[in-house]
Design an enzyme around this catalytic site. Structure first.
Site, PDB file in Angstrom:
ATOM      1  N   ALA A 205      58.021  28.266  61.080  1.00 53.97           N
ATOM      2  CA  ALA A 205      58.830  28.812  62.180  1.00 53.97           C
ATOM      3  C   ALA A 205      59.139  30.275  61.888  1.00 53.97           C
ATOM      4  O   ALA A 205      60.279  30.731  61.973  1.00 53.97           O
ATOM      5  CB  ALA A 205      60.113  28.008  62.385  1.00 53.97           C
ATOM      6  N   LEU A 206      58.094  30.999  61.551  1.00 50.13           N
ATOM      7  CA  LEU A 206      58.255  32.361  61.028  1.00 50.13           C
ATOM      8  C   LEU A 206      58.724  33.327  62.108  1.00 50.13           C
ATOM      9  O   LEU A 206      58.303  33.254  63.255  1.00 50.13           O
ATOM     10  CB  LEU A 206      56.922  32.833  60.434  1.00 50.13           C
ATOM     11  CG  LEU A 206      56.344  31.930  59.340  1.00 50.13           C
ATOM     12  CD1 LEU A 206      55.034  32.523  58.810  1.00 50.13           C
ATOM     13  CD2 LEU A 206      57.326  31.710  58.204  1.00 50.13           C
TER      14      LEU A 206
ATOM     15  N   GLY B 181      62.004  38.250  60.231  1.00 48.35           N
ATOM     16  CA  GLY B 181      62.612  38.241  58.897  1.00 48.35           C
ATOM     17  C   GLY B 181      61.601  37.821  57.843  1.00 48.35           C
ATOM     18  O   GLY B 181      61.435  38.477  56.813  1.00 48.35           O
ATOM     19  N   HIS B 182      60.885  36.728  58.151  1.00 48.17           N
ATOM     20  CA  HIS B 182      59.826  36.309  57.225  1.00 48.17           C
ATOM     21  C   HIS B 182      58.732  37.371  57.127  1.00 48.17           C
ATOM     22  O   HIS B 182      58.178  37.609  56.056  1.00 48.17           O
ATOM     23  CB  HIS B 182      59.159  35.014  57.715  1.00 48.17           C
ATOM     24  CG  HIS B 182      60.071  33.841  57.798  1.00 48.17           C
ATOM     25  ND1 HIS B 182      60.601  33.402  58.991  1.00 48.17           N
ATOM     26  CD2 HIS B 182      60.551  33.006  56.852  1.00 48.17           C
ATOM     27  CE1 HIS B 182      61.358  32.334  58.762  1.00 48.17           C
ATOM     28  NE2 HIS B 182      61.356  32.080  57.476  1.00 48.17           N
TER      29      HIS B 182
ATOM     30  N   LEU C  28      68.297  37.482  61.714  1.00 46.73           N
ATOM     31  CA  LEU C  28      67.238  36.625  62.242  1.00 46.73           C
ATOM     32  C   LEU C  28      67.224  35.285  61.520  1.00 46.73           C
ATOM     33  O   LEU C  28      67.417  35.212  60.309  1.00 46.73           O
ATOM     34  CB  LEU C  28      65.884  37.311  62.109  1.00 46.73           C
ATOM     35  CG  LEU C  28      65.714  38.611  62.883  1.00 46.73           C
ATOM     36  CD1 LEU C  28      64.235  38.979  62.990  1.00 46.73           C
ATOM     37  CD2 LEU C  28      66.324  38.541  64.283  1.00 46.73           C
TER      38      LEU C  28
END
Lengths: 311, 311
Positions: free
Chosen positions: B49-50, B53-54, B211
């Site tokens: 669920a990127l 932020g990732h 996020l």
């Protein structure tokens, strides 16, 4: 590959810190690695006070690995009794002599402040149900403390990835501490440690007493009485080999004839899960695999022993 | 060394098992390692669920490492609520697109049966007091479950010692989950994992909302109300930068003006030990280092955020 003949008798290098250990492992691997293929690194974790049982463990690991590290650390976390910790024998000089004879390359003998720089770890290993039965029942916290130090030692002695030499990594434990071995195998599986766990059989005195650092606290009379442990185990093993019923209670009854020995437990379990195999205690012929576990007190000394059945 | 420009846009290799992962890492290191010196391997563990932020985490790790592994695994063990686990977004296809853009070499997306082949681990990681306060207080077992999977993932992606190429190993975590980061640093120290833990700052929306994969469950009205979190953190940060008293209670009071947002905690703590720094709440000028932690509920969604002060 090094063989025992190459290295036996040479004084091992004694290191105290994690950095010294990594550097010593790197040098030993560079020196001893085969020209082609994968080098092998063995770790034998001990608490020192080495006897012939350890010597057999170390000799086996020596024969199978290019580089051999033996750690000596009396781990306070696995003692539930402060007095037991205080009087645990510390015999580094004699240990190093034995390890020279057995051919260890490196002895890792850290201070407590190296292993536990911040005191007791805040993140703990919880041995759960597997660690609360049998030995765990009479030594609360013992297996959690044992796993805490093994979890660290397996990382301390891991072949450094920065080395650039292909290395395969094994750690060796004796079968005498059967529950410890089950727990370590379980931890390595549950945490996916990149190490192969190897084990070696129990070494016994000529009369049958399983060697232990604690045997030195027995009087001659107590040591003789303690032989009932092996008699009881052997009785069951013979029945298993003849595919007879095991009559465990009858074997456990031998302890009643030795007033110096107080039996704690005498149980047949699954060798991987430690689940009690109650059905084998009934009077039907034994089949399959089992591990017979025993613990008994002789005076102030607690002795454990075990016997694999059917394999 | 690979740079983002070399690899961005290439579809990463997707692997499912530990053996596939090791083989893929070995190949990627052999292909991307510098001719001389030490190769670098980075791991970014995620639950998929990127979001941006990732992406920032992955881009940082990409820029600093020759080989980059991103793991995607929704770890049931860290959900204390079965419904929360069930509805956690699973968006592998979109995730892989983002990871291709960010330049990941390998995506490790294991099945639960690969990570937990025997069901729940019998040997557990116990996060202790550090894991039972703040987020741990309202999510019993969450941090134990998180550490259980991180303990495994750090081993799964460890550069294989059998490789024969010198590799240095890092793992990356976001600063948004501040308590998680403290716990992981503590576990790596307490268990002596041979890995360097790196962290990257929180990414926020233009309005200041940190996020999170959970933000998608907020209505527009809720998302607007949630901005009070950042307003309260910023208010305290400004006071800290001016070396004024922090008046935490007064900043926490901002939440009372947002009926859609229910404050859980708003605490200044030591960034390494999570000990409450109560003295800084008094009306004396702020000095030293602190980490301001906040958690709040907005409807069904629990949001966390934090702000480092004084460093």
């Amino acid at each position: 590959m090094s063989t025992p003949a190459d290295t036996a008798g040479r004084t091992p290098r004694i290191v105290r810190t994690a950095a010294e250990l990594s550097a010593a492992i790197a040098r030993a691997i560079e020196f001893n690695a085969p020209e082609q293929g994968t080098a092998t690194l063995g770790l034998v974790p001990t608490m020192g006070a080495l006897h012939s049982g350890h010597e057999s463990l170390v000799s086996t690991a020596r024969a199978h690995n290019d580089v051999l590290v033996v750690s000596i650390f009396v781990n306070e976390l696995q003692f539930n009794d402060a007095q037991d910790f205080a009087r645990y024998p510390r015999t580094l000089e004699a240990d190093v002599e034995i390890l020279a004879r057995a051919g260890a390359d490196i002895v890792f003998a850290p201070q407590a402040s190296t292993v536990y720089p911040d005191g007791r770890p805040l993140i703990k290993i919880d041995s759960g149900e597997l660690g609360s039965k049998f030995e765990g029942a009479s030594r609360p916290g013992h297996f959690d403390g044992m796993l805490a130090v093994v979890a660290k030692l397996l990382h301390f002695a891991m072949p450094p990835a920065t080395l650039g030499v292909p290395v395969s990594y094994r750690a060796y434990f004796g079968q005498k501490d059967a529950q410890q071995l089950v727990l370590i195998n379980r931890m390595v599986a549950d945490l996916n440690y990149p190490v192969e766990i190897c084990s070696v059989p129990i070494i016994r005195s000529a009369e049958g007493l399983a060697l232990s650092s604690r045997n030195q606290f027995l009087t001659a009379e107590q040591a003789k009485a303690a032989l009932v442990i092996h008699r009881a185990l052997s009785l069951v093993k013979e029945r298993a080999e003849r595919h007879e019923p095991l009559y465990l209670e009858d074997a456990a009854g031998l302890f009643e004839m030795e007033p110096l020995v107080e039996l704690d437990y005498f149980e047949l379990v699954d060798p991987r899960t430690l689940q009690e195999l109650a059905f084998n205690c009934q009077d039907t012929p034994f089949t399959g695999e089992g591990l017979l576990l025993v613990a008994a007190r002789v005076g102030e000394v607690r002795l454990i022993d075990n016997m694999p059945l059917g394999y």
